[in-house]
Design a protein around this motif. Sequence first.
Motif, mmCIF file in Angstrom:
data_model
loop_
_atom_site.group_PDB
_atom_site.id
_atom_site.type_symbol
_atom_site.label_atom_id
_atom_site.label_comp_id
_atom_site.label_asym_id
_atom_site.label_seq_id
_atom_site.Cartn_x
_atom_site.Cartn_y
_atom_site.Cartn_z
ATOM 1 N N MET A 11 111.750 58.111 19.595
ATOM 2 C CA MET A 11 112.460 57.121 20.399
ATOM 3 C C MET A 11 112.106 57.284 21.872
ATOM 4 S SD MET A 11 115.119 56.556 22.669
ATOM 5 C CE MET A 11 116.590 57.512 22.575
ATOM 6 N N ALA A 12 112.048 58.512 22.370
ATOM 7 C CA ALA A 12 111.732 58.758 23.786
ATOM 8 C C ALA A 12 110.327 58.269 24.138
ATOM 9 C CB ALA A 12 111.878 60.244 24.103
ATOM 10 N N ALA A 13 109.377 58.456 23.236
ATOM 11 C CA ALA A 13 108.014 57.966 23.475
ATOM 12 C C ALA A 13 108.009 56.440 23.563
ATOM 13 C CB ALA A 13 107.073 58.454 22.377
ATOM 14 N N LYS A 14 108.763 55.794 22.692
ATOM 15 C CA LYS A 14 108.845 54.325 22.720
ATOM 16 C C LYS A 14 109.595 53.849 23.964
ATOM 17 C CE LYS A 14 108.636 53.860 17.709
ATOM 18 N NZ LYS A 14 109.419 53.595 16.500
ATOM 19 N N TYR A 15 110.586 54.607 24.407
ATOM 20 C CA TYR A 15 111.342 54.270 25.617
ATOM 21 C C TYR A 15 110.421 54.315 26.840
ATOM 22 C CZ TYR A 15 115.104 54.801 29.153
ATOM 23 O OH TYR A 15 115.951 54.666 30.238
ATOM 24 N N ALA A 16 109.608 55.359 26.955
ATOM 25 C CA ALA A 16 108.648 55.440 28.067
ATOM 26 C C ALA A 16 107.674 54.266 28.011
ATOM 27 C CB ALA A 16 107.900 56.775 28.027
ATOM 28 N N ASP A 71 108.554 65.489 28.625
ATOM 29 C CA ASP A 71 109.181 66.407 27.681
ATOM 30 C C ASP A 71 110.446 65.743 27.152
ATOM 31 O OD1 ASP A 71 109.578 68.721 26.179
ATOM 32 O OD2 ASP A 71 110.260 69.940 27.871
ATOM 33 N N ILE A 72 110.855 66.161 25.987
ATOM 34 C CA ILE A 72 112.134 65.726 25.421
ATOM 35 C C ILE A 72 112.744 66.936 24.725
ATOM 36 C CG2 ILE A 72 111.073 64.865 23.286
ATOM 37 C CD1 ILE A 72 114.079 63.202 24.949
ATOM 38 N N ARG A 73 113.997 67.160 24.964
ATOM 39 C CA ARG A 73 114.752 68.226 24.308
ATOM 40 C C ARG A 73 115.971 67.599 23.678
ATOM 41 N NH1 ARG A 73 112.180 73.396 24.828
ATOM 42 N NH2 ARG A 73 110.533 72.914 26.300
ATOM 43 N N ALA A 74 116.216 67.909 22.433
ATOM 44 C CA ALA A 74 117.348 67.325 21.724
ATOM 45 C C ALA A 74 118.174 68.404 21.053
ATOM 46 C CB ALA A 74 116.858 66.325 20.680
ATOM 47 N N ALA A 75 119.477 68.224 21.121
ATOM 48 C CA ALA A 75 120.419 69.123 20.449
ATOM 49 C C ALA A 75 121.601 68.275 20.001
ATOM 50 C CB ALA A 75 120.871 70.239 21.387
ATOM 51 N N GLY A 76 121.622 67.969 18.717
ATOM 52 C CA GLY A 76 122.689 67.116 18.213
ATOM 53 C C GLY A 76 122.590 65.741 18.844
ATOM 54 N N SER A 77 123.690 65.284 19.408
ATOM 55 C CA SER A 77 123.707 63.953 20.024
ATOM 56 C C SER A 77 123.339 63.989 21.509
ATOM 57 C CB SER A 77 125.086 63.309 19.847
ATOM 58 O OG SER A 77 126.050 64.062 20.549
ATOM 59 N N GLN A 78 122.894 65.126 21.998
ATOM 60 C CA GLN A 78 122.509 65.270 23.406
ATOM 61 C C GLN A 78 120.997 65.440 23.508
ATOM 62 O OE1 GLN A 78 125.019 65.053 25.839
ATOM 63 N NE2 GLN A 78 126.138 64.522 23.978
ATOM 64 N N ALA A 79 120.416 64.882 24.570
ATOM 65 C CA ALA A 79 118.974 65.037 24.779
ATOM 66 C C ALA A 79 118.682 64.982 26.273
ATOM 67 C CB ALA A 79 118.195 63.942 24.054
ATOM 68 N N ILE A 80 117.572 65.590 26.641
ATOM 69 C CA ILE A 80 117.044 65.519 28.002
ATOM 70 C C ILE A 80 115.666 64.873 27.903
ATOM 71 C CG2 ILE A 80 116.310 66.799 30.047
ATOM 72 C CD1 ILE A 80 119.252 67.134 29.591
ATOM 73 N N PHE A 81 115.513 63.741 28.582
ATOM 74 C CA PHE A 81 114.258 62.991 28.646
ATOM 75 C C PHE A 81 113.648 63.268 30.015
ATOM 76 C CE2 PHE A 81 112.375 58.831 30.051
ATOM 77 C CZ PHE A 81 111.284 58.811 29.196
ATOM 78 N N VAL A 82 112.537 63.997 30.051
ATOM 79 C CA VAL A 82 111.871 64.361 31.303
ATOM 80 C C VAL A 82 110.690 63.416 31.492
ATOM 81 C CG1 VAL A 82 110.745 66.213 32.595
ATOM 82 C CG2 VAL A 82 112.561 66.767 30.960
ATOM 83 N N TRP A 83 110.591 62.805 32.676
ATOM 84 C CA TRP A 83 109.619 61.741 32.897
ATOM 85 C C TRP A 83 108.918 61.879 34.234
ATOM 86 C CZ3 TRP A 83 111.121 59.559 37.381
ATOM 87 C CH2 TRP A 83 112.486 59.519 37.691
ATOM 88 N N THR A 84 107.796 61.173 34.352
ATOM 89 C CA THR A 84 107.112 60.954 35.619
ATOM 90 C C THR A 84 106.936 59.458 35.784
ATOM 91 O OG1 THR A 84 105.905 63.051 35.504
ATOM 92 C CG2 THR A 84 105.006 61.368 36.967
ATOM 93 N N LEU A 85 107.334 58.952 36.946
ATOM 94 C CA LEU A 85 107.170 57.549 37.305
ATOM 95 C C LEU A 85 105.976 57.446 38.246
ATOM 96 C CD1 LEU A 85 109.877 55.109 38.602
ATOM 97 C CD2 LEU A 85 107.884 55.596 40.012
ATOM 98 N N GLU A 86 105.085 56.503 37.960
ATOM 99 C CA GLU A 86 103.941 56.232 38.833
ATOM 100 C C GLU A 86 103.867 54.741 39.091
ATOM 101 O OE1 GLU A 86 100.040 58.331 38.319
ATOM 102 O OE2 GLU A 86 100.880 58.609 36.301
ATOM 103 N N GLU A 102 116.528 62.193 32.482
ATOM 104 C CA GLU A 102 117.769 61.544 32.086
ATOM 105 C C GLU A 102 118.454 62.444 31.068
ATOM 106 O OE1 GLU A 102 117.516 57.398 30.902
ATOM 107 O OE2 GLU A 102 115.731 57.147 32.155
ATOM 108 N N GLU A 103 119.733 62.670 31.280
ATOM 109 C CA GLU A 103 120.556 63.403 30.318
ATOM 110 C C GLU A 103 121.233 62.362 29.446
ATOM 111 O OE1 GLU A 103 123.199 66.185 32.349
ATOM 112 O OE2 GLU A 103 121.792 66.148 34.037
ATOM 113 N N TRP A 104 120.895 62.357 28.169
ATOM 114 C CA TRP A 104 121.383 61.332 27.261
ATOM 115 C C TRP A 104 122.470 61.835 26.329
ATOM 116 C CZ3 TRP A 104 115.930 59.797 25.093
ATOM 117 C CH2 TRP A 104 115.294 58.923 25.983
ATOM 118 N N THR A 105 123.420 60.975 26.058
ATOM 119 C CA THR A 105 124.289 61.088 24.891
ATOM 120 C C THR A 105 123.851 59.961 23.977
ATOM 121 O OG1 THR A 105 126.119 61.982 26.172
ATOM 122 C CG2 THR A 105 126.648 61.020 24.022
ATOM 123 N N LEU A 106 123.496 60.318 22.750
ATOM 124 C CA LEU A 106 122.934 59.358 21.800
ATOM 125 C C LEU A 106 123.937 58.997 20.709
ATOM 126 C CD1 LEU A 106 119.488 61.120 21.418
ATOM 127 C CD2 LEU A 106 119.942 59.023 22.695
#
Length: 132
Positions: A11-16, A71-86, A102-106
């Motif tokens: 999902m994070a790859a598709k979001y980017a 990078d993406i880190r997921a733990a249960g319904s929580q995730a951290i989406f690490v990005w670079t904007l250009e 972005e700190e996500w609650t999914l």
Amino acid sequence: MAPSPKTVHAMAAKYAAAWSSQSPEGVASFYAPDGKISINGGDELAGRAAIAEMATGFYAEFPDLIVHLDDIRAAGSQAIFVWTLEGTHAGTGNKVKVQGWEEWTLSDDCLVASSLGRFDAAEYDRQIAEGI
């Protein structure tokens, strides 16, 4: 049941990719219908229409916007989406490249229920004014 880490990564790859597609509705589609986002502690935007409007603003500033999944880190319904904007700032013509997360609650169906976004606003503003 919370989405699996593999599902969250996909999902994070598709979001980017959605951010890089210049489609505000595409970005908003990754949020629950009542999903929320706050950037750098600013006002909370709620609902897909508000999120699409926020994305539209980024596209106006950066017509060639690209968002990379770092990078993406997921733990249960929580995730951290690490990005670079250009992108190239429409007003100054300067190249900008900033990192953040972005700190996500999914939701159980892997939609963003809430997002707390963070990036170095001073560096962002400096790059807009001076370039990379």
